[in-house]
Design a protein around this motif. Structure first.
Motif, short mmCIF file in Angstrom:
data_model
loop_
_atom_site.label_atom_id
_atom_site.label_comp_id
_atom_site.label_asym_id
_atom_site.label_seq_id
_atom_site.Cartn_x
_atom_site.Cartn_y
_atom_site.Cartn_z
N GLN A 15 -11.63 10.91 -15.03
CA GLN A 15 -12.02 11.80 -13.92
C GLN A 15 -10.76 12.48 -13.39
O GLN A 15 -9.82 11.81 -12.97
N ALA A 16 -10.74 13.79 -13.45
CA ALA A 16 -9.55 14.52 -13.02
C ALA A 16 -9.28 14.31 -11.53
O ALA A 16 -10.20 14.28 -10.73
N GLY A 38 -11.16 6.39 -13.17
CA GLY A 38 -11.16 7.16 -11.95
C GLY A 38 -9.75 7.46 -11.47
O GLY A 38 -8.82 6.71 -11.76
N PHE A 39 -9.61 8.56 -10.73
CA PHE A 39 -8.29 8.97 -10.24
C PHE A 39 -8.37 9.39 -8.78
O PHE A 39 -9.32 10.05 -8.36
N LEU A 40 -7.35 9.02 -8.02
CA LEU A 40 -7.13 9.55 -6.68
C LEU A 40 -6.12 10.68 -6.76
O LEU A 40 -5.23 10.67 -7.62
N ALA A 41 -6.26 11.66 -5.87
CA ALA A 41 -5.31 12.77 -5.80
C ALA A 41 -4.44 12.59 -4.56
O ALA A 41 -4.93 12.60 -3.44
N ALA A 42 -3.14 12.42 -4.78
CA ALA A 42 -2.22 12.24 -3.64
C ALA A 42 -1.85 13.57 -3.00
O ALA A 42 -1.34 13.60 -1.89
N GLY A 43 -2.11 14.68 -3.70
CA GLY A 43 -1.75 15.99 -3.19
C GLY A 43 -2.32 16.29 -1.83
O GLY A 43 -3.50 16.02 -1.56
N PRO A 64 -9.21 -0.66 -13.70
CA PRO A 64 -8.09 0.29 -13.65
C PRO A 64 -8.46 1.64 -13.05
O PRO A 64 -9.60 2.10 -13.17
N PHE A 65 -7.49 2.28 -12.42
CA PHE A 65 -7.63 3.62 -11.86
C PHE A 65 -6.25 4.27 -11.86
O PHE A 65 -5.24 3.62 -12.16
N GLY A 66 -6.21 5.54 -11.51
CA GLY A 66 -4.94 6.25 -11.47
C GLY A 66 -4.73 7.02 -10.19
O GLY A 66 -5.65 7.20 -9.39
N VAL A 67 -3.49 7.46 -9.99
CA VAL A 67 -3.11 8.29 -8.85
C VAL A 67 -2.30 9.47 -9.38
O VAL A 67 -1.45 9.30 -10.26
N ASN A 68 -2.58 10.66 -8.86
CA ASN A 68 -1.86 11.86 -9.29
C ASN A 68 -0.91 12.35 -8.21
O ASN A 68 -1.26 12.39 -7.03
#
Length: 358
Positions: A15-16, A38-43, A64-68
């Protein structure tokens, strides 16, 4: 290295991270729980805001998940051009009964503070947009157990990503919604981006690290296509924009399939950097004159976009969307992942020649 990436998900569906309040914890959690990443957007968030979202997400899933992160931007904008654009937007400020934002509100998006959060509280994956972090940053994240990805829009950028030491590259085709993740913002190259399949194939012949393909992907059959072209996974943004858990404004969600919005364009109108969105009044009137000035223009137009959203006026909002927006499905995010996975399986079966030829 590819197994390190694929070990983060059950289905090759990422997920972008969509900044601006779209990629909320409940969306990322739903995607991860369904077998995607899944991803969180830190922007555009504070470091503490990011920390709180990570904490909330961890309360929703143990998967697992990610942060941008957005990379800090160099100072190359022409102040005079920004001032001229501000004068052009004066009528918008009057219309929405608000003031224009301060174009000098900051250039680095709190990068160092957010990076400190991610080193103190390591997450499974971190991706970077608008440039490449230093090798020292990538090494420190790797030592913390974090898998790193960096966006590239050309084979040359992808090679630089590999050279810096990132674990994977996100190949972003010109079809993608939202901001193009070019490493250098060169106005003379506006509109010259590569289509996704061509980009993935060229990057596959250029680098040895895994590729995540992004840009206009809305169906499982398209995921199968980019996997066949050499990607290890697909990243979808617009497809998740319309889901129930998405934090996007309802007006934005509805616009994706509204017949009034028949196409998308890359524009600098809202942020000063090329970003793909639905063509509306604001984009048509101001896009041709917007300067190459990010994040100055982003700060300048922020109050206008907020006022338009409050008024539910889609003609003044930044309606980011990829070229496949008309294929958006309004579903729970977890259900969308399951459907995409089933479509991917069906496409793979058809490609292998073992399925019903009909």
């Amino acid at each position: 290295m590819s197994s390190a990436l694929t070990g983060l998900f059950r289905h090759p569906i990422v997920q972008a991270p969509m900044a601006g309040g779209v990629s909320v914890p409940r969306l990322a959690a739903a995607v991860s729980e369904a077998g995607g990443l899944g991803f969180l957007a830190a922007g555009y968030k504070t470091a503490d805001g990011l920390y709180q979202e990570i904490k909330q997400l961890r309360g929703l899933t143990g998967l697992p998940f990610g942060v941008n992160l957005f990379m800090p931007q160099p100072e190359y904008a022409d102040p005079a051009a920004v001032e001229v654009y501000a004068h052009q937007l004066a009528g918008e400020a009057t219309w929405y009964e608000t003031e224009l934002g301060d174009p000098d509100s900051g250039r680095d998006d709190g990068y160092d503070a957010k990076l400190a959060v991610l080193l103190d509280n390591p997450v499974p994956a971190v991706s970077f947009h608008f440039g490449i972090p230093s090798s020292e940053v990538l090494d420190s994240l790797r030592r913390a157990g974090t898998f790193t990805l960096v966006t590239a829009t050309t084979p040359e950028e992808a090679l630089a990503v590999q050279y810096a030491g990132a674990d994977a590259v996100i190949a972003q085709g010109v079809e993608a919604g939202g901001h193009q993740g070019t490493h250098r913002d060169l106005p003379e190259q506006d509109g010259s981006g590569l289509g996704l399949l061509s980009l993935v194939a060229q990057i596959r012949e250029t680098v040895t690290i895994p590729i995540v393909a992004a840009g206009g992907i809305m169906r499982g059959s398209q995921i199968a296509a980019v996997l066949a072209a050499g990607a290890s996974a697909a990243q979808l943004g617009t497809a998740f924009l319309a889901t129930h858990e998405s934090g996007a404004h309802d007006v934005h969600k509805q616009a994706l399939t509204n017949p009034l919005y028949v196409r998308t364009e890359l524009t600098r109108a809202f942020s000063g950097r090329p970003a793909r969105g639905l063509v509306n009044r604001f984009l048509r009137e101001h896009g041709p004159y917007a300067p190459a000035a990010y994040p100055e223009v982003h700060h300048l137009t922020a109050p206008l976009r907020k006022a338009a959203a409050k008024a539910k006026d889609a003609q003044g909002m930044a309606l980011w969307a990829g070229q496949g927006h008309r294929m958006a499905r309004e579903l729970p995010a977890g259900q969308l992942v399951e459907i995409l996975a089933a479509e991917l399986d069906a496409a793979r079966t058809a490609l292998s020649g073992t399925g019903d030829p009909r």
